[in-house]
Design a protein around this motif. Structure first.
Motif, PDB file in Angstrom:
ATOM      1  N   ARG A  53       0.819  -1.213   0.000  1.00  0.00           N
ATOM      2  CA  ARG A  53       0.000   0.000   0.000  1.00  0.00           C
ATOM      3  C   ARG A  53       0.850   1.260   0.000  1.00  0.00           C
ATOM      4  O   ARG A  53       0.450   2.283  -0.561  1.00  0.00           O
ATOM      5  CB  ARG A  53      -0.976  -0.027   1.184  1.00  0.00           C
ATOM      6  N   GLN A  57       0.629   4.201  -4.316  1.00  0.00           N
ATOM      7  CA  GLN A  57       0.013   5.499  -4.048  1.00  0.00           C
ATOM      8  C   GLN A  57      -0.558   6.151  -5.303  1.00  0.00           C
ATOM      9  O   GLN A  57      -1.485   6.942  -5.222  1.00  0.00           O
ATOM     10  CB  GLN A  57       1.039   6.430  -3.393  1.00  0.00           C
ATOM     11  N   GLN A 116     -10.327   2.644  -4.257  1.00  0.00           N
ATOM     12  CA  GLN A 116     -10.374   4.076  -3.966  1.00  0.00           C
ATOM     13  C   GLN A 116      -9.427   4.839  -4.891  1.00  0.00           C
ATOM     14  O   GLN A 116      -9.770   5.911  -5.396  1.00  0.00           O
ATOM     15  CB  GLN A 116     -10.010   4.334  -2.508  1.00  0.00           C
ATOM     16  N   ASN A 135      -6.312  -4.086   0.873  1.00  0.00           N
ATOM     17  CA  ASN A 135      -5.746  -3.815  -0.446  1.00  0.00           C
ATOM     18  C   ASN A 135      -6.833  -3.515  -1.472  1.00  0.00           C
ATOM     19  O   ASN A 135      -6.694  -2.632  -2.310  1.00  0.00           O
ATOM     20  CB  ASN A 135      -4.917  -5.003  -0.931  1.00  0.00           C
ATOM     21  N   HIS A 177      -8.068  -0.071  -0.927  1.00  0.00           N
ATOM     22  CA  HIS A 177      -7.048   0.899  -1.340  1.00  0.00           C
ATOM     23  C   HIS A 177      -7.042   1.063  -2.857  1.00  0.00           C
ATOM     24  O   HIS A 177      -7.046   2.190  -3.371  1.00  0.00           O
ATOM     25  CB  HIS A 177      -5.668   0.436  -0.859  1.00  0.00           C
TER      26      HIS A 177
END
Length: 215
Positions: free
Chosen positions: A76, A80, A118, A112, A115
């Motif tokens: 993660r 980015q 999103q 994950n 993440h």
């Protein structure tokens, strides 16, 4: 065709290289110096607990869980700035305009998944997490679960996968599967049962197939 079923890593975005880096980093202190070929053969497409038990069988359950947590945290950190594979957003629009359901079927852990979705600004009608089932890919159970929850037959769905393990899971559930050549040997995808290989979602072969298919 009433549903499109997607894998996550290496299918929605080019995340495999980030998983590879994270895995190789956390394995190095344990004396495992891997490379890209090692990652593809022993790690990619498999569930985390299976990977740890196979590569580091001497670790306790607590130690193994800590290593997995460290690996996913590192992933993660690396992930980015993600972008959807070319053509994917167009495919999502195509499906939405035709009321074709869209589901995510993945071995990835929930943090994950959240993440990545999103980061991509993506939403699905259904998300199936292998970690919440009795078996993950390459077992067909995740895809069978998706079909059951959508109320569909296998012939009404189309799956997208980037690994032989994922292709075997979808094909094992009776679903026509397209392989993305984003990180694995194309021959391995064909041998696993993919009926069509594409470079990404802008590939003309995908759109020709969709044009020929009734929705």
């Amino acid at each position: 065709m009433r549903a499109l079923l997607f894998d996550l890593d290496g299918t929605l975005a080019d995340t495999d290289r980030l998983h590879e880096q994270a895995w190789l980093e956390v394995l190095l202190p344990h004396g495992i110096r891997g490379d890209h070929a090692f990652y593809q053969q022993h790690i990619s497409g498999h569930l985390n607990p299976e990977i740890v038990s196979r590569l580091l069988p001497w670790l306790s359950q607590t130690e193994g869980s800590a290593l997995i947590e460290a690996k996913e945290r590192r992933f993660r950190e690396l992930a980015q700035s993600l972008e959807a594979l070319p053509g994917l957003e167009e495919l999502w629009r195509w499906a939405t305009e035709r009321s074709v359901a869209q589901a995510l079927v993945t071995n990835a852990p929930r943090p994950n998944v959240e993440h990545v979705l999103q980061a991509l600004g993506a939403e699905f009608d259904l998300v199936v997490l292998a970690e919440e089932l009795a078996a993950g890919k390459p077992d067909p159970l995740p895809y069978r679960t998706a079909l059951e929850r959508l109320g569909l037959e296998a012939g009404e769905a189309l799956a997208f996968e980037d690994s032989p393990s994922g292709v075997r899971s979808a094909v094992g559930a009776g679903i026509r599967t397209i392989g993305l050549t984003t990180g694995h040997d194309p021959q391995g995808l064909l041998e696993a049962g993919a009926f069509l290989l594409i470079d990404d979602f802008s590939d003309r072969r995908l759109w020709e197939y969709l044009e020929e298919s009734k929705t």
